[in-house]
Design a protein around this motif. Structure first.
Motif, PDB file in Angstrom:
ATOM      1  N   TRP A 159       0.558  -1.323  -0.013  1.00 35.84           N
ATOM      2  CA  TRP A 159       0.070   0.170  -0.130  1.00 35.84           C
ATOM      3  C   TRP A 159       0.815   1.270  -0.102  1.00 35.84           C
ATOM      4  CZ3 TRP A 159      -4.767   0.757  -1.076  1.00 35.84           C
ATOM      5  CH2 TRP A 159      -5.609   2.025  -0.695  1.00 35.84           C
ATOM      6  N   GLY A 177       0.064   4.203   0.210  1.00 35.77           N
ATOM      7  CA  GLY A 177      -0.919   5.298   1.087  1.00 35.77           C
ATOM      8  C   GLY A 177      -2.344   5.855   0.136  1.00 35.77           C
ATOM      9  N   SER A 178      -2.398   5.389  -0.986  1.00 35.81           N
ATOM     10  CA  SER A 178      -3.735   5.567  -1.790  1.00 35.81           C
ATOM     11  C   SER A 178      -4.004   4.384  -2.553  1.00 35.81           C
ATOM     12  CB  SER A 178      -3.545   6.730  -2.521  1.00 35.81           C
ATOM     13  OG  SER A 178      -2.429   6.589  -3.565  1.00 35.81           O
ATOM     14  N   LYS A 179      -3.175   3.623  -3.184  1.00 37.27           N
ATOM     15  CA  LYS A 179      -3.598   2.445  -3.836  1.00 37.27           C
ATOM     16  C   LYS A 179      -2.595   1.325  -3.747  1.00 37.27           C
ATOM     17  CE  LYS A 179      -5.193   5.239  -7.840  1.00 37.27           C
ATOM     18  NZ  LYS A 179      -5.191   6.600  -6.979  1.00 37.27           N
ATOM     19  N   ASN A 221       0.537   1.206 -10.387  1.00 36.28           N
ATOM     20  CA  ASN A 221      -0.344   1.068  -9.469  1.00 36.28           C
ATOM     21  C   ASN A 221      -1.524  -0.185  -9.886  1.00 36.28           C
ATOM     22  OD1 ASN A 221       0.269   2.788  -7.462  1.00 36.28           O
ATOM     23  ND2 ASN A 221      -0.974   4.482  -8.764  1.00 36.28           N
ATOM     24  N   ASN A 224     -10.797   2.237  -6.473  1.00 39.24           N
ATOM     25  CA  ASN A 224      -9.959   3.302  -7.190  1.00 39.24           C
ATOM     26  C   ASN A 224     -10.680   3.757  -8.398  1.00 39.24           C
ATOM     27  OD1 ASN A 224      -7.582   1.097  -6.270  1.00 39.24           O
ATOM     28  ND2 ASN A 224      -7.941   2.808  -5.249  1.00 39.24           N
TER      29      ASN A 224
END
Length: 539
Positions: free
Chosen positions: A377, A379-381, A393, A399
């Motif tokens: 991970w 932080g976002s994906k 990613n 998402n």
């Protein structure tokens, strides 16, 4: 000097015999000289810039591809030569050579005597002869080449003739005889002396020195040269070691020992090794601190504690408490030796059973390299890395910003709208995947069969057939043409009309019958043997 001349085309032609079955001999009669620098060409017929032709030449064949040529000019002419040509007796330019550098220069007072070796790359030099081969060279001097007489051995040994030349044989005989004649005292070449002394000088050393140097006769005690002593002792001193020591040392490779070994001070702090097999230390005579084995050699004893190796037990403490054996191994003993972090070995053996699933092995599969695949991970994906290379990613449903990617249901959705799927495929959907510009594939004719030649056909996907060929016409007669492929029904046949001949009004070709397999025509004209092309179209 060695030159590589180019044989001209005319020169090669001169080498061919009249019957064109082989070569014939040619004679080089003249040499042309030029001061012009040039690149030789096989097509040359004259020497550019030629200023002089010399017929006083002599030559010989010294190898299959090489001739030796001597050209002489005794005139007072002054010139510089960069190029030259060889002419045959009939004036044909046989070979040519040229270069940018000067070959030779002649002054008015000089005699030109040019000796050259010419090598032909692809011509047999043995077919070449020379015009004047009898004129004499001038006598040789230290400054000029010419004829020289060879010296005999006697003349060479005399060493006074300044005109004759030496051969290797004459030189060897002369030098050897001269060396032998010069040997002897005072000659400066006394070959049997060493540093001016005869061999007898080095024979009697004692007589030459005036005393007898050291040797076996003066070796011995007190001589100062007693060579068989080491630190003043004879070699026998070092031979019988036990006798010199007064005892026999222990063999470290294995030996039987009797008595007691004492390490330290007898009666004080010491370690003893006894014949009974005990090895122990003492503080005073009887206080045992360390013992290896007893009379049965069963244990190691230290300060009253015993370690029994034969019986696989360890005792510790003043009370000889049992520290470890096979009977106190297990859970809660604190010495469960077959546990790792409290787990039996079987806990680590069945990885799949313990995990509840089979893990994925990364890399080393068919066609794969041994890679480290890492998913984490960012932080976002989810981000994918292979070894040290970032793969970007991994996009999942969260998402897609409230959009749906439903692969199993076979549709693509964005903002709750189906972008494509079975429910919106079709006419008017804008995503009719099996239409082209709104038409089904059967709306477009495709060639499904064909035969291309002087007579041939094309069959289209909609069933239409196009057939072509020729029909041979005969004057005032019926002719029949067979189609190369049959139609389902009689097709339309088209063929051009024949031009009017002799302005006759009966120059006509009539189509009289058509079937699925062919057609009949009638030629009402004054001409015959006409091949008439046609084309037939139908289903």
């Amino acid at each position: 000097m060695g030159l590589t001349a180019i044989v001209t085309n005319a020169g090669r032609a001169a080498l061919v015999n009249a019957a064109n079955t082989g070569t014939r001999a040619v004679t080089i009669a003249q040499v042309g000289l030029s001061g012009t620098a040039l690149t030789p060409k096989a097509g040359a017929t004259v020497l550019p810039g030629q200023f002089k032709t010399i017929a006083t030449l002599s030559g010989d064949v010294v190898a299959d591809d090489t001739i030796h040529l001597i050209v002489r000019d005794e005139s007072a002419d002054v010139f510089t030569v960069r190029s030259l040509a060889l002419y045959l007796a009939d004036g044909t330019l046989f070979a040519i050579y040229g270069q940018a550098d000067v070959l030779l220069e002649k002054s008015a007072q000089a005699l030109m005597l040019l000796a050259i070796d010419i090598r032909f790359e692809d011509v047999d030099a043995t077919t070449i002869t020379f015009g004047d081969t009898n004129f004499l060279n001038p006598p040789a001097t230290t400054e000029r080449q010419g004829v020289v007489e060879l010296a005999t051995v006697a003349e060479a040994q005399a060493g006074i003739d300044a005109l004759r030349a030496l051969t290797p044989q004459a030189a060897r005989s002369a030098i050897l005889g001269w060396l032998l004649a010069q040997d002897g005292a005072g000659s400066g070449v006394d070959a049997d002396l060493l540093d001016g002394q005869h061999g007898s000088y080095y024979t009697n050393i004692a007589a030459r020195l005036g005393y007898v140097p050291w040797g076996p006769t003066n070796d011995g005690a007190g001589s100062g040269l007693d060579a068989d002593l080491l630190d003043g002792l004879d070699s026998s001193y070092f031979v019988n070691i036990p006798a010199r020591l007064g005892y026999t040392p222990v063999n470290k490779a294995g030996d039987n020992v009797t008595g007691t070994f004492v390490f330290g001070t007898a009666g004080g702090n010491r370690a003893e090794a006894r014949a009974s097999g005990d090895l122990h230390t003492r503080t005073g005579p009887d206080n045992g601190i360390l013992r290896f084995g007893d009379s049965n050699a069963r244990y190691i004893e230290y300060n009253g504690s015993r370690f029994y190796f034969n019986e696989c037990e360890i005792y510790s403490g003043p009370s000889n408490s049992l520290t470890w054996n096979a009977g106190n191994d297990g859970a809660g003993s604190g010495l469960d030796a077959d546990l790792l972090d409290g787990q039996q070995g079987s806990w680590y053996a069945d990885i799949i059973g313990r995990l509840g699933y089979a893990p994925v092995q990364q890399g080393t599969g068919i066609g794969q390299r041994s890679n480290a695949i890492k998913i984490g991970w960012n932080g976002s994906k989810l981000q994918l890395t292979v070894d040290t290379y970032d793969q970007g990613n991994i996009v999942t449903e969260p998402n897609l910003a409230n959009s749906t990617l439903n692969v199993n249901a076979a549709y693509v959705q964005r903002n709750n709208n189906h972008l494509w799927g079975p429910d919106n495929d079709g006419s008017g959907s804008g995503l009719d995947a099996d239409l082209l510009d709104g038409f089904q594939a059967d709306a477009f004719a495709r060639i499904t069969a064909q035969s291309i030649g002087s007579t041939g056909y094309l069959v289209l996907s909609n069933g239409l057939k196009i057939v072509y060929g020729t029909v041979q016409l005969t004057q005032d007669a019926y002719s029949y043409a067979t189609f190369p492929i049959a139609f389902e029904s009689a097709p339309a046949v088209v063929f051009p009309t024949i031009d009017t001949v002799n302005n006759s009004s009966d120059q006509n070709t009539l189509l009289t019958a058509r079937t699925m397999n062919g057609f009949t025509v009638f030629q009402a004209a004054d001409i015959s043997n006409v091949s008439l092309p046609y084309i037939a179209i139908g289903r």
